[in-house]
Motif scaffolding. Structure first.
Motif, PDB file in Angstrom:
ATOM      1  N   LYS A   1      46.038  49.784  36.430  1.00  0.00           N
ATOM      2  CA  LYS A   1      46.089  49.996  37.876  1.00  0.00           C
ATOM      3  C   LYS A   1      45.564  48.787  38.641  1.00  0.00           C
ATOM      4  O   LYS A   1      45.248  48.882  39.818  1.00  0.00           O
ATOM      5  N   THR A   2      45.503  47.639  37.959  1.00  0.00           N
ATOM      6  CA  THR A   2      44.996  46.417  38.583  1.00  0.00           C
ATOM      7  C   THR A   2      46.150  45.458  38.866  1.00  0.00           C
ATOM      8  O   THR A   2      46.865  45.061  37.949  1.00  0.00           O
ATOM      9  N   LEU A   3      46.304  45.093  40.130  1.00  0.00           N
ATOM     10  CA  LEU A   3      47.330  44.142  40.532  1.00  0.00           C
ATOM     11  C   LEU A   3      46.663  42.805  40.836  1.00  0.00           C
ATOM     12  O   LEU A   3      45.747  42.734  41.655  1.00  0.00           O
ATOM     13  N   THR A   4      47.113  41.766  40.153  1.00  0.00           N
ATOM     14  CA  THR A   4      46.623  40.413  40.386  1.00  0.00           C
ATOM     15  C   THR A   4      47.718  39.653  41.120  1.00  0.00           C
ATOM     16  O   THR A   4      48.868  39.629  40.683  1.00  0.00           O
ATOM     17  N   ILE A   5      47.341  39.035  42.259  1.00  0.00           N
ATOM     18  CA  ILE A   5      48.307  38.328  43.099  1.00  0.00           C
ATOM     19  C   ILE A   5      47.894  36.872  43.234  1.00  0.00           C
ATOM     20  O   ILE A   5      46.747  36.573  43.544  1.00  0.00           O
TER      21      ILE A   5
END
Length: 64
Positions: free
Chosen positions: A36-40
């Protein structure tokens, strides 16, 4: 990315992370969804020079 993650879960396809590349036509941004971790990539990359962009693509393939 979430849809791809859900599709993989439903079909028992064990993929730990989903990568995405978005572009405005001049700037590329790289994203990674892991659980559930989004890295941008907040910096973005301009099309020229292409070497760093290709390096990111190679990294995604090797890491994935």
């Amino acid at each position: 990315m979430v849809a791809a993650q859900k599709f993989n879960e439903i079909n028992n396809i064990p993929i730990a992370r989903i990568y995405c590349i978005i572009s405005s036509g001049t700037v590329w941004r790289f994203l990674k969804l892991e659980a559930k971790t989004l890295t941008i990539d907040l910096h973005g990359s301009a099309v020229p020079p292409v070497e760093p962009l290709l390096g990111m693509l190679v990294w995604m393939v090797r890491d994935g």
